[in-house]
Design a protein around this motif. Sequence first.
Motif, PDB file in Angstrom:
ATOM      1  N   ARG A  24      22.281  65.643  46.671  1.00  0.00           N
ATOM      2  CA  ARG A  24      22.744  66.048  47.994  1.00  0.00           C
ATOM      3  C   ARG A  24      24.255  66.117  47.932  1.00  0.00           C
ATOM      4  O   ARG A  24      24.924  65.152  47.546  1.00  0.00           O
ATOM      5  CB  ARG A  24      22.294  65.042  49.060  1.00  0.00           C
ATOM      6  CG  ARG A  24      20.791  64.982  49.254  1.00  0.00           C
ATOM      7  CD  ARG A  24      20.329  66.080  50.179  1.00  0.00           C
ATOM      8  NE  ARG A  24      20.567  65.741  51.563  1.00  0.00           N
ATOM      9  CZ  ARG A  24      20.347  66.580  52.580  1.00  0.00           C
ATOM     10  NH1 ARG A  24      19.936  67.804  52.337  1.00  0.00           N
ATOM     11  NH2 ARG A  24      20.560  66.212  53.824  1.00  0.00           N
ATOM     12  N   ASP A  54      21.038  70.587  49.741  1.00  0.00           N
ATOM     13  CA  ASP A  54      20.371  70.199  48.510  1.00  0.00           C
ATOM     14  C   ASP A  54      20.902  71.018  47.345  1.00  0.00           C
ATOM     15  O   ASP A  54      21.411  72.131  47.525  1.00  0.00           O
ATOM     16  CB  ASP A  54      18.863  70.413  48.631  1.00  0.00           C
ATOM     17  CG  ASP A  54      18.229  69.463  49.624  1.00  0.00           C
ATOM     18  OD1 ASP A  54      18.770  68.366  49.796  1.00  0.00           O
ATOM     19  OD2 ASP A  54      17.199  69.819  50.228  1.00  0.00           O
ATOM     20  N   GLU A  86      20.373  70.012  57.923  1.00  0.00           N
ATOM     21  CA  GLU A  86      20.268  68.857  57.032  1.00  0.00           C
ATOM     22  C   GLU A  86      19.285  67.838  57.580  1.00  0.00           C
ATOM     23  O   GLU A  86      19.047  67.742  58.784  1.00  0.00           O
ATOM     24  CB  GLU A  86      21.640  68.219  56.870  1.00  0.00           C
ATOM     25  CG  GLU A  86      22.155  67.543  58.156  1.00  0.00           C
ATOM     26  CD  GLU A  86      23.484  66.885  57.906  1.00  0.00           C
ATOM     27  OE1 GLU A  86      23.506  65.660  57.727  1.00  0.00           O
ATOM     28  OE2 GLU A  86      24.481  67.607  57.898  1.00  0.00           O
TER      29      GLU A  86
END
Length: 877
Positions: free
Chosen positions: A33, A42, A160
């Motif tokens: 991450r 990602d 996210e």
Amino acid sequence: MLPLLTPAHLDRDFDYVVPPELDEIAQPGVRVRIRFAGRLVDGYLLRRLERTEHTGKMVRLERVVSAERVLTPEVLSLAVAVAHRYAGTRADVLRLAIPPRHARTENGGAARKKSAEFADDNSDEFETPAVAPDSGPGDMVSARNAESARESPANSEDREHEFREADAKTAHPESIGRAETPSVRHDPAAASQARAARAVDPAQTVEATAGADGACTAASSDSIASASDAEISSPHSGAKGEFATPARGPEFGSPEDVAGYVSSGAEGERFGAVVEYAASGEDVGSASSVVDRGGVSSGAVAGSDPTEGRIGSADQVESRGAIGPNAADGDAARSEVSSVVAFDHAPWEHYLHGGAFVAALADGRGVRAAWQALPGEDWARRLAELAATVAAAGRSAILLVPDQRDLDRVLAECVLLVGDSAVGLSAGLGPAARYRRWLAVLRGQAKVVVGTRAAAFAPAVDLGLVAIWDDGDDTYAEPRAPYPHAREVAMLRAHETGAAFVVAGFARTAEAQAVVDSGWARDLVADRAVVRRHAPRISAPGDSDIALERDPIARAIRIPGVAFAAARAALKEGAPVLVQVPRRGYVPALACAKCRTPARCRHCNGALALPERRGRGDDPNEARSPACRWCGITEAAFRCTVCASRALRAVVIGAVRTAEELGRAFPDVPIRGSSGGALLDTVDPGPQVVVATVGAEPTVRGGYGVALLLDSWALLGRADLRAAEDALRRWMGAAALVRANGQVVVVAEPSLPTVQALVRWDPVGHARAEVDARAEVGFPPAVRMAAIDGATDAIDELLRLATLPADAEVLGPVPLPPFARKPFAGDSPAEVERMILRVHRRHGPALARALIEAQAVRSTHRSDAPLRVQIDPVDIG
């Protein structure tokens, strides 16, 4: 780092600082991450370097999601090649190649018993990679500074997701039990030296650590892509252990160009030398010899130093799975290879050089063949035998099949030969089951992979064989960007790794024949005398209106008298009868009985059809009015818009209506249907009539006595480039289910070349004629085509930005074909057009590069109009 971002101009590698607490687990291939343009996204760690060339401020790596190294060197190299072949991005390809992480499965999979390793799991602990939205205008990001990227206000939605605290345990190596995978090398001495080196210095497992500045970088996309770049022509030679960049000839610009079967006699002979497996026993070349002849070795990243700790290090591949306390389990995984059940090689002797081909596989040679299965062949067993041969040598095999039914059949045969070393991968599995099986492949616990199109990317350890069955099936075409075809992916992978390759089927596609014509692969066919012994008797009585009118039986049930007599004789002998129809339903299409104009609805212009469903009390002989298939309105007073006639005729008879007519013709015989949701895998032997749509024919032990192929013109008359090829493939698939002394009756015009190819059982000759015909008019596989779908302004912008090859032809625009999906259907404009670009196949890589660069520039201009780019689409229009 490679962030998984959507914009094409961000398909680049970025540098991040690895903090000391993550230094041990931040290894090439792990999920990470990272903070990019103000949000967490990602990504994958590609490689570790001691220092960076970037002189500005560096951003820290936020988190290592898991110490599982899911991105292997071979898959990364394949992803680069596929992205370049199909004018896409690596992020899009990796989304197809690597399944989303399932935390519970990853943490506990290795601790479970092997019998439960592949069991289904309904857990919903499922993680989907976050994707950053498109950046705003002028957001071109430096490849050495991710912090300079700005987030567009118009795309401020944050996708996210925060990981659960339990997942934090996966960032520690001791929390992951993994079996040591077998070595991917063929040289035992080299493998022993590598293991000894790692025993002395464990850090050599990843041949680089963070330097003084803690920089973690990735190889540039240009250097990684050089393995498939057509412009590279000078070989890179070095010391032992270095991988040579292949020297290219004038026709073969790149690995995908070789796998793209450019027709060139001289080059075909050069690459064809790898696949000689004549009965004389001449050496066909091992996997290592493919590297010497110009092939790119497994996991090699061209132009990079093997001592830099890159993801392409062979030692890293070999050591994959050695993390954690369960490394001793690797011996158990390797011992399973010796448990392969012996099988009889006699069936392969039916094919010319078939025994030599199997022997070459056993020797680890990278042979390539186009296998034409005999009628009635137990093809699932034969594929399993090829996989078992490779597994017995300690290598892995990937078998690709079109659908779940074929997957179950092949997997059952593989389990009989290799036991738990065989796994199945398909989209129908739950997230936990799919990820568990995928991890078993990654860790080397599964040596044989049977799957649908996505299995072409399976991270098989030491790949020795890639085989694809029935490559003409449309399910092999990926509907998601960059829209790769599984056959092309399999050929790219076989070429880069030196693995054996087999394209198999009862019929043969033009693309497979072009591979043989180029010399990249060889024919694996039976002698004509053997074919005649195995094939049923095939006849074509005719399908003209005059022939049907002269036949009283045909007027009643639209089946010629000779076919009716053959079916009645087979039923009398106690054999089942197969009836193949092209459409399901009752009467799915109607036309004017006088002028043959298709019957259309007056309200919405939809196709008229007789309704399929009736109530229990309805009289089957009662006349019913046609209804629209689009809006459902009944058309009680039809009148032809051309000739004003009120009479209607059936254009094609559906499966339900055919079963109804056969039920009246054979009142004492069971009638079974197989189509759509009511699909039958198998039926028991005995007198019965099975009515099935194309592709839904069930198997029966001992084979059918008779097969009737009805309404053949519905398959042949489609306005599609592959109509004849697909019709022959469908017919041969049904005819192969008939016993050798049985009979096949195809209701078609006997003079048609496709019908004649079926009568003679000559798929190779039909494929050759198809290749020649397409080359004459400039259609694939003779040329490379790109279909650009979108609004007029978007297409014009892309073409204006693209520097196309000099010989590129621009065809169109034309309306989007009715069967094609609109790009990004939710946001697509009402009017979508298609533009076709056509170049010679040797200029295919140049066309793909031009489209990649144009899409990258277009994405920096905040061009939000939907646009889709497809290279060599299955349906051209």
